[in-house]
Scaffold this active site. Sequence first.
Site, mmCIF file in Angstrom:
data_model
loop_
_atom_site.group_PDB
_atom_site.id
_atom_site.type_symbol
_atom_site.label_atom_id
_atom_site.label_comp_id
_atom_site.label_asym_id
_atom_site.label_seq_id
_atom_site.Cartn_x
_atom_site.Cartn_y
_atom_site.Cartn_z
ATOM 1 C CG LEU A 1 38.140 33.543 36.344
ATOM 2 C CD1 LEU A 1 36.790 34.167 36.057
ATOM 3 C CD2 LEU A 1 38.033 32.544 37.491
ATOM 4 C CG ASN B 1 33.820 48.293 42.337
ATOM 5 O OD1 ASN B 1 33.014 49.049 41.806
ATOM 6 N ND2 ASN B 1 35.130 48.481 42.255
ATOM 7 C CG ASN C 1 36.564 42.477 35.248
ATOM 8 O OD1 ASN C 1 36.640 42.525 36.486
ATOM 9 N ND2 ASN C 1 37.569 42.843 34.469
ATOM 10 C CG HIS D 1 39.827 47.293 33.036
ATOM 11 N ND1 HIS D 1 40.802 46.481 33.575
ATOM 12 C CD2 HIS D 1 40.460 48.200 32.267
ATOM 13 C CE1 HIS D 1 41.981 46.901 33.141
ATOM 14 N NE2 HIS D 1 41.806 47.928 32.345
HETATM 15 C C1 GRF Z 1 38.825 48.508 40.947
HETATM 16 O O1 GRF Z 1 39.542 49.621 40.516
HETATM 17 C C2 GRF Z 1 38.441 47.661 39.757
HETATM 18 O O2 GRF Z 1 38.179 48.402 38.612
HETATM 19 C C3 GRF Z 1 39.675 46.826 39.560
HETATM 20 O O3 GRF Z 1 40.110 46.541 40.867
HETATM 21 C C4 GRF Z 1 39.676 47.546 41.768
HETATM 22 C C5 GRF Z 1 38.913 46.886 42.862
HETATM 23 O O4 GRF Z 1 38.587 47.749 43.907
HETATM 24 N N1 GRF Z 1 39.404 45.694 38.735
HETATM 25 P P1 GRF Z 1 37.655 47.270 45.103
HETATM 26 O O5 GRF Z 1 38.283 45.999 45.683
HETATM 27 O O6 GRF Z 1 36.289 47.012 44.568
HETATM 28 O O7 GRF Z 1 37.679 48.398 46.090
#
Ligand code: GRF
Length: 186
Positions: A92, A17, A106, A108
């Site tokens: 946090l 991400n 965030n 999720h």
């Molecule tokens: C994702 O599935 C996000 O929704 C969750 O943690 C994962 C992170 O994946 N909170 P990446 O590190 O961005 O590949």
Amino acid sequence: MENKILTAVFISGKGTNLKKLIQLSKTKKSPIKICLIISSNSKAEGLKYSIKYKIKKYVIKKNDKDSEIKILKKLEINKISFICLAGYMRILSKKFIKNFKGKIINIHPSLLPKYKGLNTHRRVLENNELYTGCTVHFVSRKLDSGKIILQKKIKIYKKDNIKKLNKRVLLEEHKIYPKAILKIFS
Ligand code: GRF
């Protein structure tokens, strides 16, 4: 866009991400500029993007009780006014969140408010849900409970398992996270 919002991304793992957010931040239309990566894990794969894109990083030491004070300092020095959590595995403090009220978001991997917390795909499959999804939301004091910015619904197939679902949901996360940021600042 001139005067971009100086942004930090918090990670703990792969950082896929994070990569998408950096790609957004490189575009002209982006309201944000990512100038700091904070990781709670010195071995996080996502830290490679700090090198690739020449973005400053700060790694929190294990068991550091003053980590939030140190993070706050880094945020201040780098004039950060917006935070994106992207797979950040630490909670946090309420004080920290209050300090940045409305400025932390965030992602999720579920259709919030359903399936807050960890192991969402496993729980979704165990409950024979027909749909799952992913959600970008503001961070509030209660875990995974802040105002929803954007959500994507995803159909679950009979042949799905955790791995398959994770892959499909992640692909959608990569689309909605940048979109959510554009939406907030539009
Ligand atoms: C994702 O599935 C996000 O929704 C969750 O943690 C994962 C992170 O994946 N909170 P990446 O590190 O961005 O590949």
